[in-house]
Enzyme design. Structure first.
Site, short mmCIF file in Angstrom:
data_model
loop_
_atom_site.label_atom_id
_atom_site.label_comp_id
_atom_site.label_asym_id
_atom_site.label_seq_id
_atom_site.Cartn_x
_atom_site.Cartn_y
_atom_site.Cartn_z
CB CYS A 77 47.32 46.12 20.07
SG CYS A 77 45.43 45.90 20.02
CB CYS A 128 48.09 44.52 48.37
SG CYS A 128 46.97 45.90 48.83
#
Length: 358
Positions: A192, A317
């Site tokens: 968080c 990628c």
């Protein structure tokens, strides 16, 4: 305590419920519950389990209250800043219900501590915000056969489930590792403090965790064992996803699930093409690209909420290394979505026609 208050008065609204009698309340009174983490999830879990009359609640955390906690951690106020969370929580929970016992353990959990603690409890509730703790709690709960009530929050989304609790199909229940067999790369694992969270979300998810614990203890209703409940605060929608036991011998093969360039081309021409994501840096994309959305690997956590849940996601990628990390991360926060990566990256496309982007 007001001398007029008795346990029968305290739990009076329980006893008005169909099928909820003194025998059911005694199950709660006899239960021993371990709550690991006294943050956004732990606060509502502890509040409602104390109110429900869980006889022994053990709080395990070593953190102190900070100002940034207060918008979501409802047991604390500004006067608590700098104090140990479990000390404040224990006093307030005891004041809420004088008929229960509160125990505190001022430590962050680790594997050895959990091995020592777990046999004492009937239920453990995971209210932590990091993957190391979640896997350690899960593994210890599985070892001792203790039901685990799992909760997780990320920005505007939350998840709840019950592990190591019997279902009709799985007598020993499922494991957190059946949901996420391994953690995402540390650089992409955000809590968080890193990613942010809407203040009401842990209240919703924590309350659901408390409800699952009550059902596990009393046998009332149907638990979420075998299912994952997801909640989206922005759309106020929930999904109940059926889980299945993983073949752990095939986990590494699954986690390296990939797709070759020719198959990617065919998939992109289908009626419902997958979402293609380029996780390279901008200069690499400008030099050579096969199209798709551009979200550099480090920026994925900030954009995950924008990704659709109703389509497959394919990541690429240069060589396949970064895209494999991206897959691990996305799978950890996007349950129920199939996520693949381009095998070998652009380097393995053998001179494919990049002049026409996918």
């Amino acid at each position: 305590m007001d001398s007029l208050i008795s346990e029968s008065v305290y739990y009076a609204r329980h006893f008005r419920l169909p099928g909820f009698n003194e025998k059911i309340q005694q199950k709660l009174r006899s239960a021993r519950v371990l709550i690991v983490g006294m943050g956004g999830l732990g606060c509502p879990v502890a509040l409602y389990l104390a109110g429900a009359g869980i006889g022994m609640i053990t709080l395990c955390d070593a953190d102190e209250v900070s100002a940034t906690n207060l918008h979501r951690q409802v047991l604390f106020d500004t006067s608590c800043i700098g104090q140990k969370k479990i000390a404040i929580a224990a006093a307030r929970l005891q004041a809420i219900n004088p008929y229960i016992h509160i125990e505190t353990i001022c430590q962050y959990v680790n594997a050895q501590l959990l091995v020592d603690l777990m046999p004492r409890f009937d239920v453990v509730i995971d209210c932590t915000d990091n993957f190391d703790a979640k896997y350690a709690i899960n593994d210890a709960a599985g070892t001792f056969g203790v039901p685990l009530v799992y909760g997780s929050i990320f920005q505007f989304e939350g998840q709840v489930s019950v592990f190591h609790h019997p279902t009709e199909k799985y007598p020993k229940g499922l494991s957190y590792r059946d949901l996420h067999s391994e953690a995402p790369p540390p650089a992409l694992a955000q809590n968080c403090g890193d990613a942010g969270v809407i203040g009401v979300l842990p209240g919703v998810i924590g309350t659901l965790q408390a409800n699952e614990a009550i059902k596990v203890i009393t046998g009332l209703g149907e638990t979420l064992s075998g299912f994952l409940l997801t909640f989206d605060a922005l759309s106020t929608t929930t999904r109940r996803l059926a889980l299945a036991k993983r073949d752990h011998a095939k986990v590494m093969q699954e986690m390296s699930d990939d797709i070759v360039y020719s198959e990617l081309l065919n998939r992109m021409k289908s009626a419902l093409p997958p979402v293609l994501i380029d996780v390279r840096e901008l200069d690499e994309r400008q030099a050579l690209s096969i199209g798709g959305e551009h979200i550099p690997l480090a920026a994925l956590p900030q954009h995950v909420m924008d990704l659709p849940r109703n389509r497959d996601i394919i990541v690429y990628c240069k060589s396949g290394m970064r895209s494999a990390k991206a897959v691990l991360y996305l799978r950890s926060v996007m349950s129920g979505v199939r996520i693949l990566h381009l095998k070998g990256g652009i380097d393995a496309c053998n001179g494919g026609d990049f002049t026409c982007k996918i």
